[in-house]
Design an enzyme around this catalytic site. Structure first.
Site, short mmCIF file in Angstrom:
data_model
loop_
_atom_site.label_atom_id
_atom_site.label_comp_id
_atom_site.label_asym_id
_atom_site.label_seq_id
_atom_site.Cartn_x
_atom_site.Cartn_y
_atom_site.Cartn_z
N SER A 113 0.85 -1.19 0.00
CA SER A 113 0.00 0.00 0.00
C SER A 113 0.88 1.24 0.00
O SER A 113 1.97 1.26 0.59
CB SER A 113 -0.90 0.01 1.24
OG SER A 113 -1.52 1.27 1.41
N LYS B 12 -0.55 -3.36 5.33
CA LYS B 12 -1.49 -4.05 4.46
C LYS B 12 -0.80 -5.00 3.48
O LYS B 12 0.32 -4.75 3.02
CB LYS B 12 -2.31 -3.04 3.64
CG LYS B 12 -3.34 -2.26 4.44
CD LYS B 12 -4.24 -1.48 3.52
CE LYS B 12 -5.16 -2.40 2.74
NZ LYS B 12 -6.00 -1.65 1.78
N ASN C 248 -2.31 -6.37 0.21
CA ASN C 248 -3.47 -6.33 -0.67
C ASN C 248 -3.49 -7.52 -1.64
O ASN C 248 -2.44 -7.92 -2.14
CB ASN C 248 -3.48 -5.03 -1.48
CG ASN C 248 -3.65 -3.82 -0.60
OD1 ASN C 248 -4.45 -3.82 0.32
ND2 ASN C 248 -2.88 -2.78 -0.88
N ARG D 209 -23.58 -5.39 -45.52
CA ARG D 209 -22.38 -4.87 -44.86
C ARG D 209 -22.79 -4.01 -43.68
O ARG D 209 -23.69 -3.19 -43.77
CB ARG D 209 -21.53 -4.04 -45.84
CG ARG D 209 -20.12 -3.73 -45.37
CD ARG D 209 -19.26 -4.99 -45.28
NE ARG D 209 -19.17 -5.66 -46.57
CZ ARG D 209 -18.29 -5.32 -47.50
NH1 ARG D 209 -17.46 -4.34 -47.32
NH2 ARG D 209 -18.26 -6.00 -48.64
#
Length: 382
Positions: free
Chosen positions: A272, A278, A280, A311
């Protein structure tokens, strides 16, 4: 540039290179030379035309800026590509280049060729992930944990049977794509309005062209019959859905308050910018971002599948980027998923303590899980 930071991290680097400008130009040139060879073989062009065209265009360098500007003016890159190629040829040869073809023939066939060359990589990555899941199934066949329904604790299962469910979904999606690869993607050749105007037997030339390019010969040209594209994009999306499901489950079980799983550790992975504590689930985030883009691209292509008359008016044009990017994104997602599954950390002690706190029996449920795991393992081994 910004897209390199905001888009490319979710894609496979190898797939980005496979679908680059040079690759598309080479694929279009491959179509044109294979077409000349096929028309020569059927007596439409003079003997030696294909080889002569090949010699003159072998070292020709296409002007990328002019191709981009010409695409904006003409609506597709095949128009300035054909113009540049003809300008590089002697006057007598120009009428033989792109003979009885139309721009959609060139671009559709080039995209099918590039895709057919790359799809086996997706299948190999799917198999790599299935091997990792089989190992997790076998290793954790007795690892009891709580099952969850509507995001709440429910009844016991095993982590092995959870991975068996992941594997089955992934294998079912792999089989859909494998069917397309085995059948082959179709060549496109129909001329201006799809009936091979100016050719006595355009269908025979189409079949020879397909064989020359290593593509499938369709029953008819498919300018506004987009079933081949629909089948391809939905097969890609099925694999994306399976990868998305696994990444979502891992991320949920890796939450701090649950902590039953963790992504593989690595220096600089999952950090982080403001909270050093953290870890993650960054691989899950990369996978889910890529797969969400694939889901969005699938919606675009499906919404453009019904095209007018002989087309499309914008519908055909809207397929190009989604079709290419979906393959680049899916390959990136499957690469990340393989790393995730091969190094997945399973916290068996946390799973056991949570079950102990609930005071629930697991023996009968473990036996049932064994039967399901063995069934999936046997299926994958076939």
């Amino acid at each position: 540039m910004a897209c390199a930071f905001l888009q490319h991290p979710f894609m496979s680097r190898a797939a980005l290179e496979h679908f680059d400008n040079a690759a598309l130009i080479n694929a279009m040139k491959h179509f044109e030379l294979a077409l000349a060879d096929s028309e020569e073989r059927h007596g439409v062009l003079p003997a030696g035309t294909g080889d002569t065209l090949r010699q003159h265009l072998a070292e020709h360098v296409f002007d990328l800026e002019d191709l981009e500007a010409g695409t904006a003016l003409g609506g597709n890159v095949a128009i300035p590509f054909v113009r540049q190629a003809k300008a590089a040829l002697p006057e007598p040869l120009r009428a033989h280049f792109h003979f009885a073809a139309t721009s959609q023939d060139v671009l559709d066939s080039a995209l099918m060729l590039l895709s057919q060359q790359r799809l086996p990589t997706l299948l190999m990555l799917a198999q790599r992930n299935l091997r990792a899941l089989a190992a997790l199934m076998d290793r954790h066949r007795d690892t009891a944990m709580i099952g969850r329904t509507l995001m709440q604790q429910a009844l016991p299962i095993t982590f092995g049977v959870r991975t068996a469910q992941w594997a089955l979904q992934l294998d079912e999606a792999r089989a859909r794509l494998n069917d397309l690869v085995e059948t082959g993607l179709p060549v496109q050749f129909g001329g201006p309005v799809g009936i091979h105007n100016g050719l006595e037997d355009g269908l025979a030339i189409m079949e020879t062209l397909a064989a020359s390019m290593g593509l499938r010969a369709p029953l008819l040209p498919w300018h506004t019959d987009r079933q081949p594209i629909h089948a391809l994009i939905t097969a890609l999306d099925a694999l994306a859905t399976a990868a998305d499901k696994i990444a979502l489950d891992v991320a949920l079980l890796a939450q701090s308050e649950i902590n039953e799983l963790s992504e593989p550790a690595g220096e600089g992975v999952g950090g982080s910018s403001s909270m050093a504590h953290k870890r993650n689930p960054v691989r899950c985030a990369l996978i889910r971002t890529a797969t969400r883009h694939v889901h969005g691209h699938t919606a675009t292509v499906i919404n453009a599948a019904s095209q007018p008359l002989e087309r499309g008016l914008g519908e055909w044009h809207s397929e190009w980027a989604p079709l290419i990017e979906s393959q680049q994104l899916l390959e990136g997602a499957l690469l990340q998923l393989a790393v995730l599954l091969e190094g997945l950390e399973v916290h068996e002690d946390v799973m056991a303590s949570r079950l102990a706190a609930l005071n629930v029996a697991t023996r009968q449920d473990t036996d049932s899980s064994h039967r399901q795991i063995d069934r999936v393992l046997a299926h994958l081994a076939r």
